[in-house]
Design a protein around this motif. Structure first.
Motif, mmCIF file in Angstrom:
data_model
loop_
_atom_site.group_PDB
_atom_site.id
_atom_site.type_symbol
_atom_site.label_atom_id
_atom_site.label_comp_id
_atom_site.label_asym_id
_atom_site.label_seq_id
_atom_site.Cartn_x
_atom_site.Cartn_y
_atom_site.Cartn_z
ATOM 1 N N TYR B 31 7.549 4.078 0.339
ATOM 2 C CA TYR B 31 7.099 5.469 0.455
ATOM 3 C C TYR B 31 5.845 5.471 1.337
ATOM 4 O O TYR B 31 5.287 4.399 1.625
ATOM 5 C CB TYR B 31 6.859 6.116 -0.917
ATOM 6 N N GLY B 32 5.432 6.652 1.784
ATOM 7 C CA GLY B 32 4.407 6.761 2.828
ATOM 8 C C GLY B 32 3.178 5.891 2.645
ATOM 9 O O GLY B 32 2.848 5.073 3.506
ATOM 10 N N TYR B 33 2.505 6.049 1.492
ATOM 11 C CA TYR B 33 1.238 5.333 1.311
ATOM 12 C C TYR B 33 1.464 3.822 1.215
ATOM 13 O O TYR B 33 0.691 3.028 1.761
ATOM 14 C CB TYR B 33 0.515 5.868 0.067
ATOM 15 N N ARG B 36 1.971 2.436 4.603
ATOM 16 C CA ARG B 36 0.694 2.356 5.335
ATOM 17 C C ARG B 36 -0.075 1.107 4.922
ATOM 18 O O ARG B 36 -0.642 0.394 5.750
ATOM 19 C CB ARG B 36 -0.116 3.624 5.027
ATOM 20 N N LYS B 37 -0.072 0.851 3.605
ATOM 21 C CA LYS B 37 -0.772 -0.346 3.100
ATOM 22 C C LYS B 37 -0.119 -1.616 3.629
ATOM 23 O O LYS B 37 -0.788 -2.563 4.054
ATOM 24 C CB LYS B 37 -0.745 -0.342 1.571
ATOM 25 N N GLU B 48 -3.332 8.064 8.528
ATOM 26 C CA GLU B 48 -2.370 8.885 7.759
ATOM 27 C C GLU B 48 -1.787 10.006 8.609
ATOM 28 O O GLU B 48 -0.597 10.316 8.527
ATOM 29 C CB GLU B 48 -3.037 9.574 6.560
ATOM 30 N N TYR B 52 2.384 9.714 8.580
ATOM 31 C CA TYR B 52 3.239 10.603 7.781
ATOM 32 C C TYR B 52 4.073 11.561 8.659
ATOM 33 O O TYR B 52 5.270 11.701 8.427
ATOM 34 C CB TYR B 52 2.400 11.372 6.745
ATOM 35 N N LEU B 55 6.937 9.541 10.281
ATOM 36 C CA LEU B 55 8.083 9.265 9.395
ATOM 37 C C LEU B 55 9.059 10.444 9.403
ATOM 38 O O LEU B 55 10.273 10.262 9.492
ATOM 39 C CB LEU B 55 7.597 9.011 7.966
ATOM 40 N N ARG B 56 8.514 11.628 9.328
ATOM 41 C CA ARG B 56 9.381 12.812 9.325
ATOM 42 C C ARG B 56 10.116 12.963 10.649
ATOM 43 O O ARG B 56 11.269 13.351 10.691
ATOM 44 C CB ARG B 56 8.557 14.076 9.041
ATOM 45 N N TRP B 68 13.959 11.246 -2.558
ATOM 46 C CA TRP B 68 12.901 11.460 -3.561
ATOM 47 C C TRP B 68 13.293 10.712 -4.827
ATOM 48 O O TRP B 68 14.411 10.855 -5.306
ATOM 49 C CB TRP B 68 12.755 12.946 -3.880
ATOM 50 N N ARG B 74 5.847 9.207 -11.128
ATOM 51 C CA ARG B 74 5.515 10.136 -10.053
ATOM 52 C C ARG B 74 6.660 10.178 -9.054
ATOM 53 O O ARG B 74 7.228 9.146 -8.734
ATOM 54 C CB ARG B 74 4.238 9.637 -9.375
ATOM 55 N N ASN B 75 6.977 11.382 -8.607
ATOM 56 C CA ASN B 75 8.038 11.528 -7.616
ATOM 57 C C ASN B 75 7.531 11.170 -6.231
ATOM 58 O O ASN B 75 6.526 11.726 -5.784
ATOM 59 C CB ASN B 75 8.536 12.972 -7.603
ATOM 60 N N LYS B 76 8.223 10.252 -5.582
ATOM 61 C CA LYS B 76 7.780 9.822 -4.245
ATOM 62 C C LYS B 76 8.971 9.854 -3.302
ATOM 63 O O LYS B 76 10.104 9.666 -3.720
ATOM 64 C CB LYS B 76 7.213 8.409 -4.305
ATOM 65 N N ARG B 77 8.645 10.040 -2.037
ATOM 66 C CA ARG B 77 9.722 10.061 -1.046
ATOM 67 C C ARG B 77 9.811 8.678 -0.411
ATOM 68 O O ARG B 77 8.887 8.250 0.289
ATOM 69 C CB ARG B 77 9.410 11.104 0.019
ATOM 70 N N TYR B 79 11.454 6.000 2.154
ATOM 71 C CA TYR B 79 12.134 5.946 3.462
ATOM 72 C C TYR B 79 12.731 4.561 3.671
ATOM 73 O O TYR B 79 12.155 3.554 3.229
ATOM 74 C CB TYR B 79 11.141 6.185 4.610
#
Lengths: 319, 129
Positions: B31-33, B36-37, B48, B52, B55-56, B68, B74-77, B79
């Motif tokens: 997921y996004g974060y 990134r890490k 960021e 982000y 990605l879209r 999702w 927690r709901n995360k998207r 990819y």
């Protein structure tokens, strides 16, 4: 997390409607994960100051939303005059100024039954002047930015700042303040030209505007000066979001007062020479214009009340 | 040396490489974060505001797919690379290797072994002409 929610709401305002909820939901989860991660590292919850520093580093809501625009548009004439970062502000200011100019010229011209060719000519001249001035100013700002988005002080994410105090929870975008100064500055400079246009148009139709329009003229000039002053303060003090809310509410109230005073005048247009034989023939035209202005002023006063309500609610929520 | 000019050229150089790095990293779901890490840990730190939206964009181009899902309450998207994305990544990596080989050949001829020595200067000036 109230600070984060407020920030995300501000970002949402500038996002395309079709993707708004999805982008905000995803951005929210990513930012919350980042905050969780940081809290796990330092073994305590982040303070408001630390969350604010994180959001400040991310950039203003408008800049963040701007990154999600799929089609980055620019204004180019040989070379780029207005780049992708400034472009949304440019179109906003252009739309605002051209909209007001067109509305005023068309209303005056139509009310006075000016010939279509003459009306179109007057309209084109005024619109062209506004377009040229807005474009010139934004091109100069773009040149000032050096064509390097992200490196100017206006676009750079703000450095970590002091903890939020009172109602200053969010920063006012410097680009927004700059756009406001440009838009109102141009309108202010255009006001004497509008007055002259209206005078000659009324005189050409054998009509005279009532003295109340002087009050409107002076109040409008004062309000636009106040708007420029408020935006100038926020340009140098972007953290004073509360100041902007208070100033806007005060300006709304002055505007409302102006509309009420204008409405209470009862008659806004009369014959240029009431004793002349032509004045009798003009009576129907005068009545028609006054009736139209009465309806317009009533609608304006209703819109003003709604504006006051929303600005007051925004101020209360910010405190 | 002009540091501002260097920064501009560096950003320009990185811009194209970021997409390859993101696609490569998304051979495994992130997921996004977390992505990134993961990229930062491998020396490819991305802002960021760049990652982000990227990605879209890659998803709208059909190179990524997303879903999702709940993780850590927690709901995360999440990819990951799509089939088309995998093919595109293969082509981009081939291209990258070609560019890398070419650059190695070019710099191998143009630059002296030790870049700190004075002999490097004539080489640089000759490449400008």
């Amino acid at each position: 997390m109230q600070l984060l929610d407020t920030y995300l709401k501000a970002v949402a305002r500038f996002l395309p409607a079709a993707e708004r909820d999805d982008i905000v939901r995803e951005l929210s989860e990513n930012l919350r994960s980042q905050i969780d991660d940081r809290e796990a590292q330092i073994n305590r919850p982040l303070t408001d100051t630390e969350v604010k520093a994180l959001l400040d580093r991310l950039g203003s809501p408008l800049e963040v939303a701007g990154r999600y625009q799929q089609n980055t548009r620019v204004l180019a004439f040989g070379r780029v005059l207005v780049g992708p970062v400034l472009f949304p502000f440019y179109t906003k200011v252009l739309g605002f100024n051209l909209g007001i100019t067109a509305a005023v010229i068309v209303i005056i011209g139509t009310a006075l039954r000016r010939p279509a060719a003459s009306l179109a000519q007057g309209l084109l001249i005024h619109l062209f002047i506004q377009f040229a001035i807005v474009t010139l100013i934004f091109s100069l700002v773009e040149m000032g930015l050096g064509g390097r988005p992200g490196t100017s002080d206006l676009q750079r994410p703000a450095a970590p700042v002091a903890p939020p105090r009172g109602r200053d929870k969010l920063r006012v975008s410097r680009l927004e303040s700059l756009s406001q100064i440009v838009a109102l500055g141009i309108l202010l400079a255009w006001l004497p030209a509008l007055r002259d246009f209206a005078r000659s148009a009324f005189a050409g139709a054998g009509l005279a505007p009532a003295p109340i329009w002087r009050v409107v003229y002076v109040t409008l000039a004062g309000l636009w000066c106040a708007g420029i002053a408020q935006a100038s303060v926020n340009l140098f003090r972007p953290g004073w979001a509360g100041f902007r809310s208070v100033a806007r509410l005060a300006m709304d109230l002055v505007w409302m007062g102006m509309v009420v005073i204008t409405l209470s005048a009862g008659r806004w247009v009369g014959a240029l020479d009431p004793g002349a034989p032509s004045a009798v023939a003009q009576a129907a035209t005068v009545e028609g214009i006054n009736r139209g202005l009465f309806i317009g002023l009533v609608v304006t006063s209703i819109v003003s009340v709604i504006m006051i309500f929303f600005d007051a609610r925004r101020l209360i929520r910010a405190t | 040396m002009n540091p501002e000019l260097f920064e501009n050229l560096r950003l320009e150089l990185r811009r194209g490489v970021l997409t390859v790095a993101v696609l490569t990293q998304l051979r495994h779901e992130h997921y996004g974060y977390a992505l990134r890490k993961a990229l930062a840990e491998r020396g490819m730190a991305i802002d960021e505001n760049t990652l982000y939206p990227l990605l879209r964009r890659l998803e709208s181009q059909g190179l990524l797919v997303s879903q999702w899902r709940e993780e850590d309450k927690r709901n995360k998207r999440f990819y990951r690379l799509s089939i088309d994305g995998g093919q595109m990544l293969g082509q981009l990596l081939d291209e990258w290797r070609d560019i890398n080989d070419s650059l190695n050949r070019i710099t191998g001829r143009a630059l002296p072994p030790n870049r700190d020595t004075q002999e490097g200067e004539p080489c640089n000036s000759s490449t400008r002409t």
